[in-house]
Design a protein around this motif. Structure first.
Motif, short mmCIF file in Angstrom:
data_model
loop_
_atom_site.label_atom_id
_atom_site.label_comp_id
_atom_site.label_asym_id
_atom_site.label_seq_id
_atom_site.Cartn_x
_atom_site.Cartn_y
_atom_site.Cartn_z
N LEU A 60 6.92 -41.32 30.70
CA LEU A 60 7.33 -42.34 31.68
C LEU A 60 6.75 -43.69 31.31
CD1 LEU A 60 6.73 -40.39 35.03
CD2 LEU A 60 8.96 -41.04 34.10
N ALA A 61 7.37 -44.75 31.82
CA ALA A 61 6.88 -46.10 31.55
C ALA A 61 5.69 -46.44 32.45
CB ALA A 61 8.00 -47.11 31.79
N ASP A 62 4.66 -47.06 31.84
CA ASP A 62 3.52 -47.50 32.65
C ASP A 62 3.82 -48.89 33.23
OD1 ASP A 62 3.07 -49.34 30.64
OD2 ASP A 62 1.22 -48.42 29.90
N THR A 63 2.82 -49.54 33.81
CA THR A 63 3.06 -50.82 34.50
C THR A 63 3.47 -51.94 33.55
OG1 THR A 63 0.71 -51.30 34.39
CG2 THR A 63 1.52 -50.33 36.43
N ALA A 101 5.98 -46.64 27.14
CA ALA A 101 6.19 -45.21 27.39
C ALA A 101 4.89 -44.43 27.20
CB ALA A 101 7.27 -44.67 26.46
N VAL A 102 4.57 -43.58 28.16
CA VAL A 102 3.35 -42.77 28.12
C VAL A 102 3.73 -41.32 28.38
CG1 VAL A 102 1.10 -42.37 29.20
CG2 VAL A 102 1.95 -44.70 29.00
N SER A 103 3.26 -40.41 27.49
CA SER A 103 3.55 -38.99 27.70
C SER A 103 2.32 -38.30 28.28
CB SER A 103 3.95 -38.33 26.39
OG SER A 103 2.81 -38.23 25.55
N LEU A 104 2.55 -37.10 28.84
CA LEU A 104 1.42 -36.34 29.40
C LEU A 104 0.40 -36.03 28.31
CD1 LEU A 104 0.07 -34.81 31.75
CD2 LEU A 104 1.58 -32.88 31.28
N ASP A 105 0.87 -35.68 27.11
CA ASP A 105 -0.05 -35.40 26.00
C ASP A 105 -0.90 -36.61 25.64
OD1 ASP A 105 0.72 -32.75 25.77
OD2 ASP A 105 2.37 -33.20 24.39
N SER A 140 6.11 -45.10 36.21
CA SER A 140 7.32 -45.30 37.00
C SER A 140 8.37 -44.26 36.65
CB SER A 140 7.89 -46.69 36.74
OG SER A 140 7.03 -47.66 37.28
N ASP A 141 8.93 -43.66 37.69
CA ASP A 141 9.98 -42.65 37.52
C ASP A 141 11.15 -43.06 38.42
OD1 ASP A 141 11.37 -40.39 36.85
OD2 ASP A 141 10.17 -39.02 38.07
N PRO A 142 11.79 -44.21 38.10
CA PRO A 142 12.81 -44.77 39.01
C PRO A 142 13.99 -43.84 39.26
CG PRO A 142 12.79 -45.94 36.91
CD PRO A 142 11.59 -45.05 36.91
N ASN A 143 14.34 -42.98 38.28
CA ASN A 143 15.46 -42.05 38.49
C ASN A 143 14.99 -40.68 38.96
OD1 ASN A 143 17.29 -44.03 37.55
ND2 ASN A 143 16.76 -43.48 35.43
#
Lengths: 155, 90
Positions: free
Chosen positions: A117-120, A124-128, B26-29
């Protein structure tokens, strides 16, 4: 005919108002984050229901025994305000608990689903990646755990 | 790590306003929110879909070690409780 009975104060109505005010105020207390905050929703409905009982007693007195209790107009206004406060408290209780069951959510002992997911900053940041050592950590010690907090947003 | 349907700009504003040192994703979808079965359809203030509040403590093998699903949106896990749980992990 002379008035024989001295008019009495209607304590039940005022008690009903105070209980309704308390029920409503419970919703403000969540922002203080007190240790026993899990019990506050129940305290709120309890106060609201008790308020309704005392309001009913108070109104019954005023309109049922007008020779003993005075203040029909004040009683009506007080009751209306109390009813609104108690109503808001009960509505908030029902509304706050209308949540999906989330039966398919990961449970203790299961693997957390991966994600990116995108940070602020839009990166893009993954759980890993969250388990990689922090950028400012000179010793390069990776975190032992990551806390994922899903929230409703719009704060 | 906090996750919501808010776009990055909104999360950035919140982070700056509140002085948070952790990042917000952010997880907009609501793709990841759905993957975690946390979608609250129409639960947002203007009726849009949001995540229901939930907290997960995940260890480095990606194993869930602790979860909290609130029954009441006004009652959230306290920061001190979550930190104590994290410190108790081995």
């Amino acid at each position: 005919m002379p008035e024989m009975i001295e008019k009495r104060r209607n304590g039940a109505l005022w008690l009903g108002f105070l209980l309704a005010l308390g029920a409503w105020l419970c919703n403000v207390v969540f922002f203080v984050n007190l240790p026993g905050h899990r019990a506050i929703p129940w305290l709120s409905v309890l106060l609201a229901v008790a308020a309704l009982v005392f309001l009913a007693i108070g109104l019954q007195r005023v309109f049922g025994q007008p020779r003993v209790y005075r203040g029909k107009i004040l009683s009506s206004i007080l009751s209306l305000v109390s009813l609104l406060l108690a109503g808001v408290a009960i509505f908030a209780f029902v509304h706050a608990r209308a949540l999906p069951p989330s039966a398919g959510a990961p449970q203790v002992g299961q693997k957390a689903p991966t994600f990116t997911l995108a940070d602020t900053t839009g990166q893009a940041v993954s759980l890993d990646q969250l388990f990689a050592p922090a950028a400012g950590d000179s010793q390069g010690i990776p975190p032992r755990a990551v806390l994922l907090i899903f929230y409703r947003g719009s704060w | 790590m906090a996750i919501s349907v808010d776009p990055p700009e909104v999360s950035r504003a919140l982070s700056q306003k509140a002085g948070y040192t952790f990042s917000i994703l952010s997880d907009p979808n609501a793709e990841v929110i759905r993957r975690y079965d946390l979608l609250h359809v129409g639960g947002g203030p203007d009726g849009h879909d949001v995540a229901r509040p939930a907290e997960f403590l995940v260890d480095s093998s990606r194993m869930v070690r602790w979860v909290n699903f609130t029954e009441d949106v006004r009652v959230r896990a306290r920061a001190d409780e979550m930190l104590a749980t994290a410190r108790g992990l081995r």
